[in-house]
Design an enzyme around this catalytic site. Sequence first.
Site, PDB file in Angstrom:
ATOM      1  N   GLY A 133     -20.372  -4.581  -5.519  1.00  0.00           N
ATOM      2  CA  GLY A 133     -21.403  -5.774  -5.521  1.00  0.00           C
ATOM      3  C   GLY A 133     -22.524  -5.515  -6.845  1.00  0.00           C
ATOM      4  O   GLY A 133     -22.611  -6.566  -7.264  1.00  0.00           O
ATOM      5  N   CYS A 144     -15.629   1.808  -2.678  1.00  0.00           N
ATOM      6  CA  CYS A 144     -14.112   1.196  -2.740  1.00  0.00           C
ATOM      7  C   CYS A 144     -13.347   1.382  -3.623  1.00  0.00           C
ATOM      8  O   CYS A 144     -12.111   1.906  -3.193  1.00  0.00           O
ATOM      9  CB  CYS A 144     -14.455  -0.499  -2.657  1.00  0.00           C
ATOM     10  N   CYS A 167     -11.199   2.013  -0.473  1.00  0.00           N
ATOM     11  CA  CYS A 167     -10.333   1.007  -0.257  1.00  0.00           C
ATOM     12  C   CYS A 167      -9.063   1.128  -1.209  1.00  0.00           C
ATOM     13  O   CYS A 167      -7.969   1.292  -0.704  1.00  0.00           O
ATOM     14  CB  CYS A 167     -10.772  -0.284  -0.700  1.00  0.00           C
ATOM     15  N   LYS A 210      -7.279   4.935  -0.726  1.00  0.00           N
ATOM     16  CA  LYS A 210      -6.735   4.571   0.837  1.00  0.00           C
ATOM     17  C   LYS A 210      -5.530   3.901   0.778  1.00  0.00           C
ATOM     18  O   LYS A 210      -4.394   4.236   1.535  1.00  0.00           O
ATOM     19  CB  LYS A 210      -7.780   4.045   1.571  1.00  0.00           C
ATOM     20  N   TYR A 221     -11.721   1.678  12.240  1.00  0.00           N
ATOM     21  CA  TYR A 221     -10.678   1.547  11.292  1.00  0.00           C
ATOM     22  C   TYR A 221     -10.573   2.598  10.442  1.00  0.00           C
ATOM     23  O   TYR A 221      -9.211   2.852   9.952  1.00  0.00           O
ATOM     24  CB  TYR A 221     -10.667   0.170  10.607  1.00  0.00           C
ATOM     25  N   ILE A 222     -11.301   3.445  10.063  1.00  0.00           N
ATOM     26  CA  ILE A 222     -11.248   4.233   8.823  1.00  0.00           C
ATOM     27  C   ILE A 222     -10.571   5.672   9.737  1.00  0.00           C
ATOM     28  O   ILE A 222      -9.436   6.298   8.936  1.00  0.00           O
ATOM     29  CB  ILE A 222     -12.329   4.890   8.277  1.00  0.00           C
ATOM     30  N   GLU A 241      -6.854   4.575  10.453  1.00  0.00           N
ATOM     31  CA  GLU A 241      -5.997   4.435   9.134  1.00  0.00           C
ATOM     32  C   GLU A 241      -5.506   5.617   8.647  1.00  0.00           C
ATOM     33  O   GLU A 241      -4.473   5.944   8.245  1.00  0.00           O
ATOM     34  CB  GLU A 241      -6.739   3.698   8.015  1.00  0.00           C
ATOM     35  N   ARG A 261     -13.860   9.118  21.656  1.00  0.00           N
ATOM     36  CA  ARG A 261     -14.518   9.338  22.897  1.00  0.00           C
ATOM     37  C   ARG A 261     -14.556   8.058  23.802  1.00  0.00           C
ATOM     38  O   ARG A 261     -14.828   7.899  25.024  1.00  0.00           O
ATOM     39  CB  ARG A 261     -16.149   9.592  22.722  1.00  0.00           C
ATOM     40  N   GLY A 278     -18.574   7.076  11.661  1.00  0.00           N
ATOM     41  CA  GLY A 278     -19.361   6.001  11.464  1.00  0.00           C
ATOM     42  C   GLY A 278     -20.137   6.337  10.061  1.00  0.00           C
ATOM     43  O   GLY A 278     -19.845   7.357   9.439  1.00  0.00           O
ATOM     44  N   HIS A 284      11.218 -20.918   8.031  1.00  0.00           N
ATOM     45  CA  HIS A 284      12.198 -20.020   8.845  1.00  0.00           C
ATOM     46  C   HIS A 284      13.221 -19.407   7.935  1.00  0.00           C
ATOM     47  O   HIS A 284      13.526 -19.716   6.707  1.00  0.00           O
ATOM     48  CB  HIS A 284      12.768 -20.886   9.787  1.00  0.00           C
ATOM     49  N   GLU A 311       5.890 -17.915  11.252  1.00  0.00           N
ATOM     50  CA  GLU A 311       6.299 -18.851  11.566  1.00  0.00           C
ATOM     51  C   GLU A 311       5.940 -19.197  12.915  1.00  0.00           C
ATOM     52  O   GLU A 311       5.523 -20.387  13.485  1.00  0.00           O
ATOM     53  CB  GLU A 311       7.911 -19.214  11.432  1.00  0.00           C
TER      54      GLU A 311
END
Length: 462
Positions: free
Chosen positions: A15, A42, A47, A50, A177-178, A181, A198, A273, A445, A450
């Site tokens: 950023g 990142c 990111c 990872k 998610y961390i 993953e 927990r 966290g 297909h 689909e």
Amino acid sequence: MTYDFDLFVIGGGSGGVRAGRVAASQGAKVALAEEYRLGGTCVIRGCVPKKLMVFASEYPGFAEEARAYGWDMQIGDFNWGGFRSKLHAELDRLEGIYGRLLDNSGVTFFDSRAEVVDAHSVRLADGKVISAKHILIATGGTPTVPEFKGSELAITSNEIFQMTRLPKKVLIVGGGYIASEFACILNGLGVEVTQFYRGAQILRGFDEEARGLIATHMQENGIDLRLGVNVTSMERVGEHDILPPEYGTHGPIKVCNTDGADDVYDLVMYATGRAPNITGLGLEDAGVAVERGAIKVDAYSQTSVPSIYAIGDVTNRVNLTPVAIREGMAFVETVFNGNPTPVDHDLIPSAVFTQPEFGTVGLSEEDAADLEPIEVYATSFRPMQTMFADKADKVLMKLIVSKATRKVLGCHIVAPAAGELIQLAGIAVKMGATKEDFDRTVAVHPTMSEELVTMKEPVRST
């Protein structure tokens, strides 16, 4: 008043770099300070490394499928040392690109920590004070570990990429998610993985059906996932060289936990966290308001001090790299182009790179049902590609539809390459597509996706 710079950016992540170089390319005199490495979490500690580890961890599964298709393919031991060398070379390459982007844009770079002095001044680590008409704080977030007996023995996602060798047995604490993953990554690389969470189910806040399917697959893939369990204390019971000496000694570690099944692990990683990285930034003295540990900003990323702005994870709005970049671009448009531009934080697609992968945009079934009457269209099936290998893997395709407007309020995909799929589905959801818009689209297909346009009847409604 004359300032040294039109803009001073604190933080060299995605950023901050984007905002700094775009402002500079439009004629502003810009400086940027970064205390660690350009690229931020990142690129350097998140990111990118990872995702490269995700790729590496998937090959044993590919080999198993290949054998089912007739290929005589074998997988030997994983060479972590070779992978690690290439990983760090790639991160060095990317950091170099970030540096060249700044240089080519005319941004003055300070390889230094910086803190805010007042509304128009920052101080570098060597004591030098620099003035700026505008200050942009983009210092991101940092992982946190709760305090308990032995908590200093835990590592976080910051250190996981520095391992000199793979542990044989690892404990990952957390259910987001961390944590999930990395449990999948290390399991795929051949490490014996235990994961404590927990809560009642991992991936809290995501669609309940999707996260339940992911948890089931993780357990089927060999991860010892223990829900409703937490660590009570940790004690080092030996020494090893899994991390370089500068990171201290982190194991082997005896872990005592709430279910009474104490065990010894080579390494314990906490992913419970992250917190906005505001410590030592001088915010209080400068009058920058902080709310619940994050820099308080308005819709235009402006802080309580009019000349100071903040973007990205340090504001704890939506903590995703593409969002920080969008916020940086909106900041430039607002401040340097005279076009006040708020950031749209609604309907942001995201992906969780577990195995199986999870892509999501919009509301979960539970959140949508709390707001209005809905219909749920969903299907779960074994994908064609893994049939030959007789794998039990299932994918999930799910749409949440408003009864009143017929708009698709949420789309959730659990499948290989779900992140790639949700990027495209996210366009339709963001545009306000209805279920009938999906239905009018001809299926491709044979594909997994689909099913998103062929589900005709809801499986349930509220």
